[in-house]
Design an enzyme around this catalytic site. Sequence first.
Site: not given
Ligand code: PBG
Length: 322
Positions: A248, A130, A122, A205, A195, A233, A274, A120, A217
């Site tokens: 996710k 991203c 970002c 983040r 996602k 998707e 997270s 990615c 996003r």
């Molecule tokens: C990158 C990415 C993100 C996460 C995984 N890859 C953050 C986002 O999309 O803002 C989140 C993972 C997590 O919260 O544990 N795009």
Amino acid sequence: MHFPIVRPRRLRRTESIRRMVRETRVTRDNLILPAFVVPGEGVAEEIGSMPGFFRFSVDRLVEEAREARDLGLPAMLLFGIPESKDPLGSGAYAADGIVQRAMRRLKETVPEMLLFGDVCMCEYTSHGHCGELVDGEVANDRTLELLARAAVSQARAGADLVAPSDMMDGRVGAIRSALDDAGFEQVPIMSYAAKYASGFYGPFREAAESTPSTGDRRGYQMDPANLREALKEVALDVSEGADILMVKPAMPYLDVIARVREAFELPVAAYHVSGEYSMLKAAARNGWLDEKRCVLESITAIRRAGADMIITYYAKDLARWL
Ligand code: PBG
């Protein structure tokens, strides 16, 4: 047949019988430990909103990988935080980028650890989006080229699998053909197929310093209200050559995991993100929840919904508990 002939409690009376009839099992074999790698040496910084979880410099990441291996964990998913960011996120595809350096070292020192690379932009862009921004919007097709370069450079550095998490249209196909052209036709793609634009990524983040500086996003990640769109998707990613499909976040999207599991034949992964970790951690630290019990219950529920593999910040704890 019904009560009193049928008595479901018969099969719940003892742990031995419960073990016999248990339908879902969590094992170390399909857990993936995420890791954040930062520049420097000797760095192990605890993430404020993720107590007990750290960002490591490459040397300390090697120790983390050894510990994970010794606990019986088979795989890690790497995220990089570069020394500097720019509008095109060049750190994501630099041959000596932070993730590329980490992968090379890990492949030398802990070769049996399976390495997934998060693909990615970002964490690497100065604006935190991203992909490439054109007139304030993420330009889809221009971003595909950057993502493909990032995936190939990770494969060169030793990534066993690549995991695009950007949600651009067409990225799985673009990455597949770039990998094939570079001779990496054996490197599988685990696509973050469904996602969602989720508030539960907040702590990540902070960890990855990847909060967008303007906007959010929602123009590329999915609306949490949509399920049929997730199937669309996923179908697209399958047609573009995805090998593993990911949903996710995990716990708030068990219905999506279950539908994807039913509708497709490929392995399904779920990302226990997270914010899901932080909620459990915060409640546990306050003495409000029994951490081990609630984490095991959460991960079992994600498996029961249909996930074959689970990415979780609790992977090391789970490996100790199982
Ligand atoms: C990158 C990415 C993100 C996460 C995984 N890859 C953050 C986002 O999309 O803002 C989140 C993972 C997590 O919260 O544990 N795009």
